[in-house]
Each structure stands twice: as structure tokens, then as C-alpha cells.
Design a protein around this motif. Structure first.
Motif, PDB file in Angstrom:
ATOM      1  N   SER A  19       3.830   5.331   9.308  1.00 55.16           N
ATOM      2  CA  SER A  19       4.654   4.143   9.095  1.00 55.16           C
ATOM      3  C   SER A  19       3.869   2.927   9.571  1.00 55.16           C
ATOM      4  O   SER A  19       2.896   3.045  10.328  1.00 55.16           O
ATOM      5  N   GLU A  20       4.283   1.759   9.122  1.00 52.58           N
ATOM      6  CA  GLU A  20       3.593   0.541   9.563  1.00 52.58           C
ATOM      7  C   GLU A  20       3.715   0.364  11.074  1.00 52.58           C
ATOM      8  O   GLU A  20       2.786  -0.134  11.713  1.00 52.58           O
ATOM      9  N   SER A  21       4.811   0.789  11.674  1.00 50.64           N
ATOM     10  CA  SER A  21       4.930   0.684  13.135  1.00 50.64           C
ATOM     11  C   SER A  21       3.938   1.638  13.826  1.00 50.64           C
ATOM     12  O   SER A  21       3.378   1.292  14.873  1.00 50.64           O
ATOM     13  N   GLU A  22       3.688   2.803  13.233  1.00 44.52           N
ATOM     14  CA  GLU A  22       2.688   3.713  13.797  1.00 44.52           C
ATOM     15  C   GLU A  22       1.287   3.117  13.680  1.00 44.52           C
ATOM     16  O   GLU A  22       0.476   3.230  14.604  1.00 44.52           O
ATOM     17  N   TRP A  23       0.993   2.485  12.532  1.00 43.13           N
ATOM     18  CA  TRP A  23      -0.310   1.819  12.386  1.00 43.13           C
ATOM     19  C   TRP A  23      -0.450   0.696  13.406  1.00 43.13           C
ATOM     20  O   TRP A  23      -1.514   0.534  14.018  1.00 43.13           O
ATOM     21  N   MET A  33       0.852  -1.162   0.000  1.00 46.63           N
ATOM     22  CA  MET A  33       0.000   0.000   0.000  1.00 46.63           C
ATOM     23  C   MET A  33       0.899   1.227   0.000  1.00 46.63           C
ATOM     24  O   MET A  33       1.622   1.456   0.945  1.00 46.63           O
ATOM     25  N   ALA A  34       0.861   1.991  -1.042  1.00 47.01           N
ATOM     26  CA  ALA A  34       1.727   3.157  -1.171  1.00 47.01           C
ATOM     27  C   ALA A  34       1.209   4.288  -0.296  1.00 47.01           C
ATOM     28  O   ALA A  34       0.149   4.832  -0.540  1.00 47.01           O
ATOM     29  N   ASN A  35       1.959   4.617   0.727  1.00 45.86           N
ATOM     30  CA  ASN A  35       1.569   5.628   1.691  1.00 45.86           C
ATOM     31  C   ASN A  35       1.461   7.019   1.097  1.00 45.86           C
ATOM     32  O   ASN A  35       0.674   7.826   1.549  1.00 45.86           O
ATOM     33  N   SER A  36       2.239   7.334   0.073  1.00 44.36           N
ATOM     34  CA  SER A  36       2.313   8.695  -0.450  1.00 44.36           C
ATOM     35  C   SER A  36       1.030   9.166  -1.131  1.00 44.36           C
ATOM     36  O   SER A  36       0.813  10.357  -1.267  1.00 44.36           O
ATOM     37  N   GLU A  37       0.161   8.259  -1.533  1.00 38.37           N
ATOM     38  CA  GLU A  37      -1.042   8.673  -2.245  1.00 38.37           C
ATOM     39  C   GLU A  37      -2.211   9.024  -1.323  1.00 38.37           C
ATOM     40  O   GLU A  37      -3.256   9.462  -1.783  1.00 38.37           O
ATOM     41  N   TYR A  38      -2.057   8.879  -0.021  1.00 42.48           N
ATOM     42  CA  TYR A  38      -3.150   9.117   0.917  1.00 42.48           C
ATOM     43  C   TYR A  38      -2.890  10.342   1.785  1.00 42.48           C
ATOM     44  O   TYR A  38      -1.749  10.712   2.041  1.00 42.48           O
ATOM     45  N   LYS A  39      -3.988  10.964   2.254  1.00 44.03           N
ATOM     46  CA  LYS A  39      -3.881  12.147   3.117  1.00 44.03           C
ATOM     47  C   LYS A  39      -3.201  11.802   4.434  1.00 44.03           C
ATOM     48  O   LYS A  39      -2.381  12.566   4.931  1.00 44.03           O
ATOM     49  N   VAL A  40      -3.571  10.672   5.025  1.00 43.67           N
ATOM     50  CA  VAL A  40      -2.994  10.243   6.300  1.00 43.67           C
ATOM     51  C   VAL A  40      -1.815   9.334   5.983  1.00 43.67           C
ATOM     52  O   VAL A  40      -1.971   8.291   5.357  1.00 43.67           O
ATOM     53  N   LYS A  41      -0.648   9.747   6.421  1.00 43.44           N
ATOM     54  CA  LYS A  41       0.584   8.994   6.134  1.00 43.44           C
ATOM     55  C   LYS A  41       1.234   8.593   7.452  1.00 43.44           C
ATOM     56  O   LYS A  41       1.603   9.452   8.245  1.00 43.44           O
TER      57      LYS A  41
END
Length: 136
Positions: free
Chosen positions: A11-15, A1-9
Motif C-alpha cells: 500500500s502507499e502507506s507501506e511505501w 501506478m497499478a499495484n496488481s501488475e508487480y511482484k512486490v505489492k
């Protein structure tokens, strides 16, 4: 899942820190909860369903129906632009994956077999949703 295309960015550790293990599995790893186990499958209260990961408005209770499939089902999004659709060819099937436009969280799948005039059934994992009841 490319993080750069979404408003909320994040890291996987933050998720992982924010979401429960089941929420992380469904929303970030495209998992699925077992049918009939989700808290919103048979939930019919007036209000709004939002993304558990970022809070984006996803569905209104007025679009919810009981499809008998074991997952919450809706015939239309609250705001069409808040949901993205992607071709999913996993598990030997061709389906339409539904993700949150705000953060890319996997929500479920879209099927063209709904019983209402839209003809659509957004089959959504309860664990990917939060709910805000309608204020009286």
C-alpha cells in the motif's frame, strides 16, 4: 501506478513507511532529484545497482558512464526484463519513462542519445538506486 501488475505489492502507506520522503517522491510520485545532487552521479565502483524499493537487479557498473547530465547514466540494464518502459507525455515532452519491473518504482527516463554501441542512455535518479559493490 497499478499495484496488481508487480511482484512486490504494498500500500502507499507501506511505501511511505519504507522509503525516505525523497525516495517516496521519486519512486512513487514520479519525481526527480536535482541534477548533480545524487550520490551515484559520479560513482564509479565495480558492482551492481538495484532498486531501492524492492532490491531488483537493475544495472551493472560496467554499463555506467558519465553523460555529464547530473544523473547516473547507463547504456543497458543488467537484465532487460527487470525494467519496464512507458510512454511519458508529462511536462510538455514525449519521453520514455523507466520503471522497476519488480515494484513499479519510477527510476528515470531512457533517451536514444547514448555514446556507446547501444545508443541508449538510461538517465536514472540516484535516490531510486541501491548499490552492492563487487566482492573481490
Amino acid at each position: 501506478m497499478a499495484n496488481s501488475e508487480y511482484k512486490v505489492k504494498k500500500s502507499e502507506s507501506e511505501w511511505r513507511e519504507q522509503l525516505t520522503p525523497e525516495q517516496y517522491h521519486v519512486c512513487r510520485e514520479k519525481g526527480t532529484e536535482r541534477p548533480g545532487t545524487g550520490q551515484y552521479d559520479q560513482h564509479f565502483v565495480d558492482g551492481e545497482y538495484h532498486c531501492i524499493a524492492c532490491g531488483e537487479s537493475l544495472f551493472q557498473s560496467s554499463s555506467k558512464f558519465d553523460a555529464g547530465c547530473g544523473w547516473p547514466s547507463f547504456d543497458a540494464p543488467a537484465v532487460a526484463d527487470n525494467i519496464d518502459e512507458h510512454r511519458d507525455v508529462s511536462h510538455g515532452m514525449v519521453r520514455t519513462e523507466v520503471v522497476c519491473h519488480g515494484c513499479g518504482a519510477h527510476l528515470g527516463h531512457l533517451f536514444p542519445d547514448g555514446p556507446t554501441d547501444t545508443g541508449m542512455r538510461y538517465c536514472i535518479n540516484s535516490v531510486s538506486l541501491g548499490f552492492s559493490p563487487k566482492e573481490e
